[in-house]
Design an enzyme around this catalytic site. Structure first.
Site, PDB file in Angstrom:
ATOM      1  N   ASP A  73       0.835  -1.190   0.000  1.00 28.59           N
ATOM      2  CA  ASP A  73       0.000   0.000   0.000  1.00 28.59           C
ATOM      3  C   ASP A  73       0.875   1.247   0.000  1.00 28.59           C
ATOM      4  OD1 ASP A  73      -2.890   0.765   0.510  1.00 28.59           O
ATOM      5  OD2 ASP A  73      -1.912   1.860   2.127  1.00 28.59           O
TER       6      ASP A  73
ATOM      7  N   GLU B  32       1.553  -0.509  -5.050  1.00 30.70           N
ATOM      8  CA  GLU B  32       0.300   0.226  -5.270  1.00 30.70           C
ATOM      9  C   GLU B  32       0.618   1.708  -5.216  1.00 30.70           C
ATOM     10  OE1 GLU B  32      -3.533   2.206  -3.839  1.00 30.70           O
ATOM     11  OE2 GLU B  32      -1.665   2.033  -2.732  1.00 30.70           O
TER      12      GLU B  32
HETATM   13  O1  LIG Z   1      -3.389   6.534  -1.050  1.00 33.54           O
HETATM   14  P1  LIG Z   1      -3.772   5.468  -2.038  1.00 33.54           P
HETATM   15  O2  LIG Z   1      -4.657   6.001  -3.098  1.00 33.54           O
HETATM   16  O3  LIG Z   1      -2.562   4.814  -2.598  1.00 33.54           O
HETATM   17  O4  LIG Z   1      -4.641   4.350  -1.297  1.00 33.54           O
HETATM   18  C1  LIG Z   1      -4.143   3.270  -0.532  1.00 33.54           C
HETATM   19  O5  LIG Z   1      -3.752   3.657   0.736  1.00 33.54           O
HETATM   20  C2  LIG Z   1      -4.788   4.233   1.554  1.00 33.54           C
HETATM   21  C3  LIG Z   1      -4.189   4.448   2.912  1.00 33.54           C
HETATM   22  O6  LIG Z   1      -3.814   3.213   3.408  1.00 33.54           O
HETATM   23  C4  LIG Z   1      -6.032   3.353   1.636  1.00 33.54           C
HETATM   24  O7  LIG Z   1      -7.057   4.151   2.162  1.00 33.54           O
HETATM   25  C5  LIG Z   1      -8.046   3.499   2.936  1.00 33.54           C
HETATM   26  O8  LIG Z   1      -7.525   3.326   4.234  1.00 33.54           O
HETATM   27  C6  LIG Z   1      -7.310   4.523   4.960  1.00 33.54           C
HETATM   28  C7  LIG Z   1      -6.758   4.120   6.282  1.00 33.54           C
HETATM   29  O9  LIG Z   1      -7.669   3.311   6.905  1.00 33.54           O
HETATM   30  C8  LIG Z   1      -8.611   5.303   5.075  1.00 33.54           C
HETATM   31  O10 LIG Z   1      -8.397   6.517   5.754  1.00 33.54           O
HETATM   32  C9  LIG Z   1      -9.128   5.607   3.687  1.00 33.54           C
HETATM   33  O11 LIG Z   1     -10.384   6.277   3.770  1.00 33.54           O
HETATM   34  C10 LIG Z   1      -9.296   4.306   2.937  1.00 33.54           C
HETATM   35  O12 LIG Z   1      -9.669   4.606   1.594  1.00 33.54           O
HETATM   36  C11 LIG Z   1      -6.440   2.900   0.260  1.00 33.54           C
HETATM   37  O13 LIG Z   1      -7.523   2.036   0.318  1.00 33.54           O
HETATM   38  C12 LIG Z   1      -5.237   2.247  -0.369  1.00 33.54           C
HETATM   39  O14 LIG Z   1      -5.544   1.701  -1.612  1.00 33.54           O
END
Ligand SMILES: O=P(O)(O)O[C@H]1O[C@H](CO)[C@@H](O[C@H]2O[C@H](CO)[C@@H](O)[C@H](O)[C@H]2O)[C@H](O)[C@H]1O
Length: 642
Positions: free
Chosen positions: A374, A403
Site C-alpha cells: 500500500d 500500489e
Molecule cells: O493513497 P492510495 O490512493 O494509494 O490508497 C491506498 O492507501 C490508503 C491508505 O492506506 C487506503 O485508504 C483506505 O484506508 C485509509 C486508512 O484506513 C482510510 O483513511 C481511507 O479512507 C481508505 O480509503 C487505500 O484504500 C489504499 O488503496
C-alpha cells in the site's frame, strides 16, 4: 592499450547497471550495442553471461546489422542473479581470411598469405587444449601442404567453420559495468489476481466473514480461473478515529472501519483481526489455496492506527505536532484521519527498518510469498530497496506489487528499486489510441526491462469515470483488455461481477458506499456474463504462452478508431494471439486491421481461430475485415495459425 574496438549504447541496462533488469526463468535477454573499430579489420563480439558468482562465463556471438548495430541474446534458465557483459575484438584471422579470398580472386600469388594464415592458426592452436587444439593444428598443417590443395582448403566451407568456431581473440574490449539480470519465478510475470474483503465472505447476514468462509469460496475463485487471492489487510483495526460508512470521519457503533487502519489493543502488523480467525486459520487458508493452484497475497500497509502498539512503544517513530498531538496521514487530496504515517527520518531509523523487515519476514515464515504494498511512494526508495533485497535474500520467491498511482518517474523508480509488479495507468486509458500509446510506452521503452505492469479495471479505491454508469459490455471489454494486454492483471472481483457502477457523490473516482468501510453480503453463487468471461479468458491465458508475457506485442493499424488491434507472441513465436477490441460499448463497429507483416513472415494467407467463439477464418497477408458487436463479444481473441 592495444584494444581497438569501441562498444557503446549497450542495451539493456538501467542507470549504468545500478539496477538489475528483470526476467523470469526461461526468458530471453536480447542485447544490442553499437560496435565498431578503427579500420577495415574484421570485428567479432559476444555477450557473456553467468550465474552471479560462477567462475566461468558462457558466451553467445553477436550479429552485425546495419550502421554498426550488433545484436544478440541469451536465455536465463535459473532463478537468481545473472551477470552479463559484452566483449569485442579485432579478429585478425578472419581479417586475413577475407583478404585472402579477395587476393585470390585478383590472381595474386598466395604463398606468403598461406604462411601468414598458418602463423595465426598456430597462435590460435596454442590458446586451446584437447580436441580443439587438435582440430586447429590439423588445419594449420593443411596450410603448409601443397599450395593448390592449401588454397582450396582455405576457400572451403570446412575452413570457414573452423574460423567461426575458434575466434582469434586478441586485445579484447569488455563492456563490463556489472550489468545484472534478476531472474524470478514465472508468477512474477504471469498472474491473475482476485481481490475480496474477508469480512464480506460470510454466508450469514450480520456476521463477519472469516478465513474459513474464504476457504469455502476457493472452488469458485478457482473456477473463475484466478491464481492470486488478495485480501485487504487482515490485522486488527484501530478504534480511535475509526472511519464510518462512506469515509465518514467517525464510525457508528459496530462499524468495522477501514482495514488499512492497522493496529489496536489486539495487536499490530503481526497480528490477525480476531473476527477473521487466527493465525492458524490464516495459515490453513494459505495451504488450501495451494491445493487450488492459488496463492494468498498479503496487504503490506506500513502505517498505524492511532492505537497501534508501536505508538506507545516507539513514539520516536512518529511525527508529533507542537500541540503534542500525533500527525495523521494524507495522500493529498485524500485524508486518512484514521492512520498516522511512520516517520522515516527518525534518528532511530535502523531499528525502525529492522522492525518493519521483521514484519515481512514474519509473514513469509507463515507462508506468504506475495505482498501488495500500500502506498509505497510515501516511504523512502532506499527503504524499499532494503526490504525487498533482504526479503528476497531469504525468500527468493517473494513478489512485491507496488500500489503507487502517482507520477511516472516515481512509479518507475519503485520498480527499479525492486518492486516486481506495479499498478499502472491502464484504468485511465479510455480510447483505443490512448491504450496503444500507453502500451507502446510500457513495452518499447526502457520500462520494459524492469517495470512489470499489473492491469486493474477497478480497485476498491477506484471506480474510474469511464466505469460510472457503464453497461455490461463495458465491463466485459475492460476485463478482456486487462487480461490480454498485460500478463498480470487483477480485479476487485465481487464488485466487478455485480457490475457496480455507482460513483460517489463527492465527484471523485470512488464507489458510492464503498466496501472499504462496511462489510457486505454477496451472493457467491452468482454467475453472469462477467464471471463467464473471467473463466474463459483465464483459461485462454493459461493455455497460450503469448498471453503469459507483456512485452512482445505489436499494434497494427485499423481503419476504424474504435478498434484496437494487437498481436502478442511468445519469444519463440510459436504462440501468437491477435486481439481486436471494440472500444465502443454501445454499437457494433467494423473495419480492416492491417497484418503485422514482419511477425507473420510475409505470409500471403494464414488461418485465425477465434478462441472466444470457436470460429475459424482464412485471412490474407494485407488487411482483414472484422465486425464486433459489443453485446455479443466486444473483442476477438484469435489464435494465429501459420
Ligand atoms: O493513497 P492510495 O490512493 O494509494 O490508497 C491506498 O492507501 C490508503 C491508505 O492506506 C487506503 O485508504 C483506505 O484506508 C485509509 C486508512 O484506513 C482510510 O483513511 C481511507 O479512507 C481508505 O480509503 C487505500 O484504500 C489504499 O488503496
Amino acid at each position: 592499450m592495444q584494444n581497438r574496438t569501441i562498444i557503446d549504447h549497450v542495451q539493456p541496462q538501467i542507470n549504468q547497471g545500478r539496477f538489475p533488469i528483470k526476467r523470469v526463468v526461461g526468458e530471453r535477454v536480447a542485447v544490442s550495442a553499437t560496435i565498431f573499430g578503427d579500420s577495415h579489420d574484421y570485428l567479432r563480439a559476444v555477450v557473456a553471461y553467468r550465474r552471479a558468482g560462477a567462475d566461468s562465463w558462457e558466451e553467445n556471438e553477436l550479429t552485425e546489422g546495419s550502421n554498426d548495430l550488433w545484436t544478440g541474446q541469451f536465455t536465463v534458465t535459473e532463478q537468481g542473479m545473472y551477470d552479463y557483459k559484452l566483449v569485442g575484438w579485432v579478429d585478425h584471422l578472419k581479417t586475413w581470411h577475407k583478404g585472402f579470398k579477395k587476393k585470390y580472386a585478383d590472381g595474386q600469388d598466395m604463398a606468403i598469405e598461406l604462411q601468414i594464415g598458418a602463423n595465426y592458426l598456430s597462435e590460435l592452436g596454442d590458446a586451446h587444449e584437447g580436441a580443439a587444439h587438435k582440430e586447429i593444428m590439423a588445419a594449420t598443417k593443411k596450410l603448409g601442404g601443397p599450395k593448390a590443395k592449401a588454397v582450396a582448403y582455405v576457400l572451403s566451407d570446412d575452413f570457414s567453420k573452423v574460423l567461426e568456431r575458434y575466434p582469434l581473440r586478441r586485445h579484447e574490449t569488455a563492456y563490463d559495468l556489472g550489468l545484472k539480470v534478476k531472474v524470478a519465478r514465472p508468477k512474477e510475470r504471469f498472474s491473475a489476481w482476485y481481490e475480496l474483503f474477508t469480512r464480506s465472505t460470510s454466508p450469514e447476514l450480520n456476521r463477519s466473514g472469516t478465513f474459513k468462509d474464504v476457504e469455502s469460496l476457493l472452488p469458485r475463485v478457482q473456477e473463475l480461473g484466478f491464481d492470486v487471492l488478495y485480501m485487504p489487510p487482515v490485522h486488527p483495526v484501530g478504534y480511535r478515529n475509526r472511519k464510518g460508512r462512506n469515509n465518514a470521519t467517525e464510525a457508528l457503533a459496530g462499524e468495522p472501519g477501514s482495514p488499512w487502519a492497522i493496529g489496536a489493543k489486539e495487536g499490530g502488523h503481526k497480528s490477525i483481526l480476531p473476527e477473521l480467525g487466527d493465525i492458524e486459520d490464516y495459515k490453513a487458508l494459505m495451504v488450501k489455496c495451494k491445493d487450488y493452484g492459488m496463492e494468498v497475497a498479503l496487504d503490506l500497509a506500513f502505517q498505524c492506527a492511532p492505537d497501534h502498539p508501536y505508538i506507545e512503544a516507539h513514539p520516536e517513530w512518529f511525527i508529533w505536532r507542537p500541540d503534542g498531538s500525533i500527525m495523521y496521514a494524507e495522500n493529498p487530496p485524500k485524508k486518512y484521519q484514521d492512520i498516522v504515517p511512520i516517520n522515516f527520518e527518525t534518528e532511530d531509523w535502523k531499528a525502525l527498518w529492522a522492525e518493519l523487515l521483521s514484519v515481512t519476514l514474519y509473514w513469509c515464515e507463515a507462508g506468504i510469498r506475495i505482498f501488495r504494498v500500500d502506498n509505497p511512494h510515501t516511504k523512502p526508495y532506499r527503504f524499499w530497496e532494503y526490504i525487498i533485497r533482504e526479503t528476497n535474500e531469504k525468500y527468493p520467491d517473494v513478489i512485491f506489487l507496488a500500489e503507487a498511482f502517482t507520477r511516472p518517474a516515481i512509479m518507475a523508480e519503485l520498480a527499479k528499486r525492486g518492486f516486481q509488479q506495479s499498478y499502472t495507468y491502464f484504468t485511465w486509458r479510455n480510447t483505443a489510441a490512448e491504450m496503444r500509446e500507453y502500451l507502446e510506452e510500457l513495452t518499447t521503452t526502457e520500462l520494459r526491462e524492469y517495470m512489470q505492469p499489473n492491469f486493474w479495471p477497478n480497485t476498491p479505491d477506484i471506480l474510474a469515470y469511464e466505469m460510472m454508469g457503464a453497461n455490461e459490455n463495458q465491463f466485459v471489454k475492460r476485463l478482456l483488455l486487462a487480461a490480454t494486454l498485460s500478463s498480470s492483471y487483477g480485479v476487485y472481483g465481487p464488485s466487478y461481477e455485480i457490475m457496480e457502477n455507482r460513483g460517489n457523490t463527492n465527484g471523485k473516482e470512488e464507489y458510492y458506499d464503498s466496501e472499504k468501510y462496511v462489510a457486505r453480503h454477496y451472493d457467491w453463487s452468482y454467475r453472469n456474463r462477467i464471471t463467464n468471461t473471467y473463466t474463459k479468458i483465464n483459461q485462454l491465458r493459461r493455455t497460450h504462452p503469448a498471453l503469459q508475457q507483456t512485452n512482445n506485442i505489436t499494434f497494427t493499424d485499423t481503419t476504424n478508431p474504435n478498434l484496437l488491434s494487437y498481436v502478442k507472441y511468445s519469444d519463440d513465436r510459436r504462440s501468437m494471439i491477435w486481439c481486436v477490441v471494440n472500444f465502443d460499448p454501445h454499437n457494433p463497429q467494423d473495419g480492416y486491421c492491417a497484418v503485422p507483416k514482419v511477425l507473420l513472415e510475409g505470409a500471403h494467407q494464414f488461418q485465425v481461430r477465434e478462441l472466444l467463439t470457436g470460429a475459424s477464418y482464412r485471412w490474407n497477408g494485407e488487411a482483414n475485415y472484422v465486425r464486433l458487436d459489443p453485446g455479443y463479444w466486444p473483442a476477438h481473441v484469435f489464435e494465429v495459425i501459420l
